[in-house]
Write a protein that holds these residues in place. Sequence first.
Motif, PDB file in Angstrom:
ATOM      1  N   LEU A  83      11.831  22.371  57.291  1.00  7.75           N
ATOM      2  CA  LEU A  83      12.818  22.005  58.298  1.00  7.75           C
ATOM      3  C   LEU A  83      12.401  20.654  58.848  1.00  7.75           C
ATOM      4  N   MET A  84      13.259  19.655  58.693  1.00  7.48           N
ATOM      5  CA  MET A  84      12.970  18.304  59.148  1.00  7.48           C
ATOM      6  C   MET A  84      14.070  17.861  60.117  1.00  7.48           C
ATOM      7  N   ASP A  85      13.644  17.364  61.281  1.00  3.82           N
ATOM      8  CA  ASP A  85      14.610  16.961  62.297  1.00  3.82           C
ATOM      9  C   ASP A  85      14.090  15.700  62.977  1.00  3.82           C
ATOM     10  N   LYS A  86      14.954  15.006  63.700  1.00  6.03           N
ATOM     11  CA  LYS A  86      14.549  13.783  64.385  1.00  6.03           C
ATOM     12  C   LYS A  86      13.760  14.078  65.657  1.00  6.03           C
ATOM     13  N   TRP A  91       8.782  21.773  60.442  1.00  2.00           N
ATOM     14  CA  TRP A  91       7.757  22.639  59.908  1.00  2.00           C
ATOM     15  C   TRP A  91       7.862  22.785  58.394  1.00  2.00           C
ATOM     16  N   ILE A  92       6.751  23.206  57.821  1.00  2.00           N
ATOM     17  CA  ILE A  92       6.685  23.615  56.413  1.00  2.00           C
ATOM     18  C   ILE A  92       6.287  25.082  56.414  1.00  2.00           C
ATOM     19  N   ASP A  93       7.122  25.922  55.829  1.00  2.00           N
ATOM     20  CA  ASP A  93       6.917  27.362  55.873  1.00  2.00           C
ATOM     21  C   ASP A  93       6.450  27.881  54.521  1.00  2.00           C
ATOM     22  N   PRO A  94       5.214  28.367  54.436  1.00  2.00           N
ATOM     23  CA  PRO A  94       4.721  28.927  53.164  1.00  2.00           C
ATOM     24  C   PRO A  94       5.313  30.301  52.893  1.00  2.00           C
ATOM     25  N   THR A  99       0.472  31.216  57.486  1.00  2.00           N
ATOM     26  CA  THR A  99       0.591  30.358  58.656  1.00  2.00           C
ATOM     27  C   THR A  99       1.561  29.214  58.412  1.00  2.00           C
ATOM     28  N   ILE A 100       2.369  28.944  59.408  1.00  2.00           N
ATOM     29  CA  ILE A 100       3.358  27.885  59.302  1.00  2.00           C
ATOM     30  C   ILE A 100       2.721  26.554  59.716  1.00  2.00           C
ATOM     31  N   PHE A 101       3.141  25.461  59.084  1.00  2.00           N
ATOM     32  CA  PHE A 101       2.665  24.133  59.435  1.00  2.00           C
ATOM     33  C   PHE A 101       3.702  23.467  60.341  1.00  2.00           C
ATOM     34  N   TYR A 102       3.263  23.036  61.518  1.00  2.00           N
ATOM     35  CA  TYR A 102       4.179  22.461  62.496  1.00  2.00           C
ATOM     36  C   TYR A 102       3.909  20.962  62.643  1.00  2.00           C
ATOM     37  N   PHE A 103       4.983  20.175  62.738  1.00  2.00           N
ATOM     38  CA  PHE A 103       4.864  18.727  62.890  1.00  2.00           C
ATOM     39  C   PHE A 103       5.789  18.252  64.004  1.00  2.00           C
ATOM     40  N   LYS A 104       5.303  17.334  64.801  1.00  2.00           N
ATOM     41  CA  LYS A 104       6.108  16.838  65.922  1.00  2.00           C
ATOM     42  C   LYS A 104       6.889  15.573  65.574  1.00  2.00           C
ATOM     43  N   LYS A 105       6.606  14.996  64.402  1.00  2.00           N
ATOM     44  CA  LYS A 105       7.303  13.763  64.040  1.00  2.00           C
ATOM     45  C   LYS A 105       7.444  13.656  62.534  1.00  2.00           C
ATOM     46  N   VAL A 106       8.620  13.160  62.095  1.00  2.00           N
ATOM     47  CA  VAL A 106       8.903  12.929  60.678  1.00  2.00           C
ATOM     48  C   VAL A 106       9.379  11.489  60.518  1.00  2.00           C
ATOM     49  N   SER A 181       1.358  30.231  63.787  1.00  2.00           N
ATOM     50  CA  SER A 181       1.645  28.802  63.786  1.00  2.00           C
ATOM     51  C   SER A 181       0.618  28.080  64.646  1.00  2.00           C
ATOM     52  N   PHE A 182       0.612  26.750  64.523  1.00  2.00           N
ATOM     53  CA  PHE A 182      -0.296  25.951  65.326  1.00  2.00           C
ATOM     54  C   PHE A 182       0.083  26.006  66.806  1.00  2.00           C
ATOM     55  N   LEU A 183       1.342  26.336  67.111  1.00  2.00           N
ATOM     56  CA  LEU A 183       1.747  26.469  68.504  1.00  2.00           C
ATOM     57  C   LEU A 183       0.987  27.616  69.170  1.00  2.00           C
ATOM     58  N   VAL A 184       0.842  28.726  68.455  1.00  2.00           N
ATOM     59  CA  VAL A 184       0.117  29.880  68.994  1.00  2.00           C
ATOM     60  C   VAL A 184      -1.365  29.556  69.099  1.00  2.00           C
ATOM     61  N   TRP A 185      -1.907  28.880  68.078  1.00  2.00           N
ATOM     62  CA  TRP A 185      -3.314  28.490  68.130  1.00  2.00           C
ATOM     63  C   TRP A 185      -3.587  27.604  69.337  1.00  2.00           C
ATOM     64  N   ASP A 186      -2.704  26.643  69.573  1.00  2.00           N
ATOM     65  CA  ASP A 186      -2.881  25.728  70.703  1.00  2.00           C
ATOM     66  C   ASP A 186      -2.816  26.475  72.026  1.00  2.00           C
ATOM     67  N   TYR A 187      -1.965  27.511  72.101  1.00  2.00           N
ATOM     68  CA  TYR A 187      -1.846  28.299  73.325  1.00  2.00           C
ATOM     69  C   TYR A 187      -3.161  28.993  73.649  1.00  2.00           C
ATOM     70  N   PHE A 188      -3.770  29.637  72.665  1.00  2.00           N
ATOM     71  CA  PHE A 188      -5.037  30.325  72.919  1.00  2.00           C
ATOM     72  C   PHE A 188      -6.179  29.338  73.134  1.00  2.00           C
ATOM     73  N   LYS A 189      -6.090  28.177  72.515  1.00  2.00           N
ATOM     74  CA  LYS A 189      -7.080  27.134  72.779  1.00  2.00           C
ATOM     75  C   LYS A 189      -6.993  26.691  74.231  1.00  2.00           C
ATOM     76  N   TYR A 190      -5.761  26.597  74.741  1.00  2.00           N
ATOM     77  CA  TYR A 190      -5.553  26.241  76.150  1.00  2.00           C
ATOM     78  C   TYR A 190      -6.118  27.326  77.067  1.00  2.00           C
TER      79      TYR A 190
END
Length: 309
Positions: A83-86, A91-94, A99-106, A181-190
């Motif tokens: 899924l690519m958006d402006k 994300w890239i979904d395996p 685990t899903i790969f999340y990207f904030k910029k394309v 996803s990395f969003l969940v990982w970042d949440y627990f890291k926080y």
Amino acid sequence: MKTKRSFIAFRDAYTPFKRIANPLKHPGCLRVKQTKFSSYIILLICILFLSSCKKEIVSEDIYGVWVMQKQSTEDGPQYNKLLMDKGDYNWIDPVVNDTIFYFKKVAVNGDTLLLTDGLNHPSICIIKELHDSVLTLSNIAGFDKEITYKKVLDFNNGPFPPETCNVSNISKDSLDVIVKSFLVWDYFKYLNEELKEEKFYHSLTKAEMIQARELLRQYMTDGSLEKNHGNNDAYPLDQYIRQYVSYTEKGHLYVRITLNKYIYLNKSIAYTALKQDVYDMQDGGPIHAEADIDLTAKKVISFITNGEA
């Protein structure tokens, strides 16, 4: 006469070669060579013209949902969806449950697709082909094989339309979703680094997910829910779309199950969107509920629907 005719035939057959060998004695040869040279020039001009007319790939060409059609080899990971958006939702979904790969910029630069993750780390993919809604990429997430995708949703035609998704109209894979996803990982890291809570993300297995779900099912059907929550108006478990997030704390394994009777998502991306982040609803009464399971102690420790105090 026979000898003369043979000589004339020999001479006529020999003349073209003689003209090429000695063009000054045979001016017709110059015209032949000039014609060939002109043809080469025209062909070269056509090639250069077609090359100059080749459409430059821009970021907007990438925006949309892409589904994998084929892979150059069966070895290595299989990235089923892109899924690519402006915006910052890419994300890239395996394969299922990975685990899903999340990207904030394309961004697109020539034949390079540049993806930037939440920590500003770049990832470079090579665009091998892009035409007629077909995209072939190599070096996806470091995987050097080629993968071909078909665009199933074009974001350039406007935002992807949300639909009402429930247990009756989305795939069974989307009913029990382990959020990875990395969003969940970042949440627990926080939680750990900023709030100093000793909660550590756990990658839930399918067996653990089933165990947590069945503990909740028993809790909702054996009278425990009514006993602990009074006149609770929750729907039966099988009428909810269920998302799972797991963590460990003080030696115990916990699972939070988020329940939604319906969600507003485009059906073509429902599973991946659910796997990327928890779908939260601010209101809605029993349409949305949450349950916490202590998988180590094998019991439900909390259950709440929206609207409960």
